[in-house]
Scaffold this motif. Structure first.
Motif, short mmCIF file in Angstrom:
data_model
loop_
_atom_site.label_atom_id
_atom_site.label_comp_id
_atom_site.label_asym_id
_atom_site.label_seq_id
_atom_site.Cartn_x
_atom_site.Cartn_y
_atom_site.Cartn_z
N ASP A 13 0.83 -1.22 0.00
CA ASP A 13 0.00 0.00 0.00
C ASP A 13 0.85 1.26 0.00
O ASP A 13 0.54 2.24 -0.68
N GLU A 14 1.95 1.23 0.75
CA GLU A 14 2.81 2.41 0.84
C GLU A 14 3.33 2.80 -0.55
O GLU A 14 3.33 3.97 -0.94
N LEU A 15 3.73 1.79 -1.30
CA LEU A 15 4.25 2.05 -2.65
C LEU A 15 3.13 2.61 -3.55
O LEU A 15 3.33 3.58 -4.29
N LEU A 16 1.96 2.00 -3.47
CA LEU A 16 0.86 2.45 -4.34
C LEU A 16 0.43 3.87 -4.00
O LEU A 16 0.22 4.70 -4.90
N PHE A 17 0.33 4.17 -2.70
CA PHE A 17 -0.06 5.53 -2.30
C PHE A 17 1.03 6.54 -2.71
O PHE A 17 0.73 7.63 -3.19
N SER A 18 2.29 6.17 -2.48
CA SER A 18 3.40 7.09 -2.80
C SER A 18 3.42 7.40 -4.30
O SER A 18 3.63 8.55 -4.70
N LEU A 19 3.22 6.37 -5.09
CA LEU A 19 3.25 6.57 -6.54
C LEU A 19 2.11 7.47 -6.99
O LEU A 19 2.30 8.41 -7.78
N THR A 20 0.92 7.22 -6.47
CA THR A 20 -0.24 8.04 -6.86
C THR A 20 -0.01 9.50 -6.44
O THR A 20 -0.26 10.43 -7.22
N GLU A 21 0.50 9.70 -5.23
CA GLU A 21 0.74 11.07 -4.74
C GLU A 21 1.81 11.76 -5.57
O GLU A 21 1.69 12.95 -5.91
N ALA A 22 2.87 11.03 -5.93
CA ALA A 22 3.95 11.63 -6.73
C ALA A 22 3.44 12.04 -8.11
O ALA A 22 3.83 13.08 -8.65
N LEU A 23 2.56 11.23 -8.68
CA LEU A 23 1.99 11.57 -10.00
C LEU A 23 1.11 12.82 -9.89
O LEU A 23 1.18 13.71 -10.75
N LYS A 24 0.32 12.88 -8.83
CA LYS A 24 -0.56 14.06 -8.65
C LYS A 24 0.29 15.32 -8.49
O LYS A 24 -0.04 16.38 -9.02
N ALA A 25 1.38 15.21 -7.73
CA ALA A 25 2.26 16.38 -7.53
C ALA A 25 2.90 16.79 -8.85
O ALA A 25 3.09 17.98 -9.11
N ALA A 26 3.21 15.81 -9.70
CA ALA A 26 3.86 16.11 -10.98
C ALA A 26 2.94 16.93 -11.88
O ALA A 26 3.40 17.75 -12.68
N GLU A 27 1.66 16.70 -11.75
CA GLU A 27 0.70 17.40 -12.62
C GLU A 27 0.82 18.92 -12.48
O GLU A 27 0.71 19.64 -13.47
N THR A 28 1.07 19.39 -11.26
CA THR A 28 1.11 20.83 -11.03
C THR A 28 2.54 21.37 -10.90
O THR A 28 2.72 22.55 -10.60
N ASP A 29 3.53 20.52 -11.09
CA ASP A 29 4.92 20.96 -10.95
C ASP A 29 5.42 21.49 -12.30
O ASP A 29 5.59 20.71 -13.25
N PRO A 30 5.68 22.80 -12.40
CA PRO A 30 6.09 23.35 -13.69
C PRO A 30 7.44 22.82 -14.17
O PRO A 30 7.76 22.92 -15.36
N ALA A 31 8.23 22.24 -13.25
CA ALA A 31 9.55 21.71 -13.66
C ALA A 31 9.42 20.37 -14.37
O ALA A 31 10.38 19.85 -14.95
N VAL A 32 8.21 19.77 -14.34
CA VAL A 32 8.02 18.43 -14.92
C VAL A 32 7.14 18.52 -16.16
O VAL A 32 6.04 19.06 -16.11
N ARG A 33 7.63 17.97 -17.27
CA ARG A 33 6.82 17.94 -18.49
C ARG A 33 6.46 16.50 -18.88
O ARG A 33 5.46 16.28 -19.56
N VAL A 34 7.26 15.53 -18.47
CA VAL A 34 7.01 14.12 -18.78
C VAL A 34 7.35 13.30 -17.55
O VAL A 34 8.31 13.62 -16.84
N VAL A 35 6.56 12.24 -17.30
CA VAL A 35 6.83 11.36 -16.16
C VAL A 35 7.19 9.97 -16.68
O VAL A 35 6.53 9.45 -17.59
N VAL A 36 8.22 9.40 -16.09
CA VAL A 36 8.63 8.02 -16.40
C VAL A 36 8.42 7.18 -15.15
O VAL A 36 8.85 7.57 -14.06
N ILE A 37 7.75 6.04 -15.31
CA ILE A 37 7.62 5.09 -14.20
C ILE A 37 8.46 3.86 -14.56
O ILE A 37 8.27 3.27 -15.63
N THR A 38 9.37 3.50 -13.66
CA THR A 38 10.22 2.33 -13.93
C THR A 38 10.47 1.58 -12.62
O THR A 38 9.87 1.92 -11.59
#
Ligand code: T3D
Length: 263
Positions: A32-57
């Protein structure tokens, strides 16, 4: 910029945010910790002007081996699968599919179960030659979840998807490419660099137009042609009103490359 959470590593370089699932000793099986962390990081990326593309690996030799079965064994009493999926995998997959920035799933190794669903959920799927995908759920007598029943038949047809789900056999990178499960296969040695180069190429494209393109494709995948045509006309207005469009047209007239990165 690099930051770390024990289960999710995060690094931004040249407008590309790389999120690495980091439970390598479990082939990045998801708790659960991994799933919640990943979802939160993606949501934060949406509004972060420094990020234009996200890679999940994935860190180590695996991409993601699906639900952590150790956690499943430790559950007390009967499991409420529906509730668990609604709190973990469903928001994650919905966040990826609706994110207004391109998401690349960079599949470095085995993607199994919900990890296969995650691998298929990207806007672009890049695989290492070491990547494999297994719809492994039936090995433990579960049904495919986290979106596999939606993604896979759209890529390979319902009968082929059923066969993959029924027998849980490994699909190699070469077969995955032939079947349309990924867009590119790269050498394992150069995989991280090849993914970064691809992501940077994508980051230089017009981000507002790509977000609307993603929205249009999501809509079209479950709508009639008439509805898709109409939706395109509405979203085209949003694209055409954006400064990116003006820059693209001006650059064409001035015979230069458009500078989409500044928007
Ligand atoms: O809400 C809900 O709970 C429902 C949601 C369900 C979603 C799902 O994803 S269900 C499917 C769960 N996943 C699996 O069933 C996959 C289980 N793993 C495997 O079948 C194999 O490990 C792989 C085919 C993925 C890889 O095989 P291989 O031979 O390359 O590696 P390995 O030796 O089996 O695994 C390496 C280690 O990772 C090993 O630990 P050890 O023995 O070295 O200490 C193994 O136990 C661990 N590992 C692999 N997968 C998982 C895992 N540990 C916990 N959970 C896992 N899913």
């Amino acid at each position: 910029m690099t930051s770390s959470n024990p289960v999710l590593l995060s690094e931004t370089k040249n407008a590309v945010l790389t999120l690495s699932l980091n439970r390598p000793e479990r082939l990045n099986a998801a708790n659960d910790e991994l799933l919640f962390s990943l979802t939160e990081a993606l949501k934060a990326a949406e509004t972060d002007p420094a990020v234009r593309v996200v890679v999940i690996t994935g860190a180590g030799r695996g991409f993601c081996a699906g639900q952590d079965l150790g956690d499943v064994q430790n559950r007390e009493g009967s499991t409420n699968f529906t509730e668990h999926l609604r709190h973990t995998y469903i928001p994650l997959i919905q966040t990826i599919r609706s994110l207004k920035k391109p998401v690349i799933t960079a599949v470095n190794g085995v993607a199994a179960g919900a990890g296969a669903s995650l691998a298929l959920s990207g806007d672009v799927r890049l695989w290492s030659e070491n990547a494999t995908l297994i719809e492994v759920f039936s090995n433990i007598a579960l049904i495919p979840d986290a979106g596999s029943t939606w993604f896979l038949p759209r890529l390979v047809g319902a009968a082929r998807a059923f066969e993959m789900m029924a027998f849980a056999e490994k699909v190699s990178a070469a077969d995955g490419l032939n079947m349309g499960l990924c867009e590119q296969v790269y050498s394992a040695e150069t995989f991280a660099d090849d993914v970064q180069a691809y992501a940077e190429r994508l980051a230089a494209r017009p981000l507002n137009a790509l977000a609307l393109t993603k929205q249009a494709l999501n809509f079209a995948l479950s709508s009639s042609l008439d509805a898709a045509l109409d939706n395109e006309s509405v979203l085209q207005q949003l694209a055409g009103d954006h400064a990116e469009h003006e820059e693209g047209v001006r650059a064409f007239a001035e015979k230069r490359k458009p500078e989409f990165g500044k928007f």
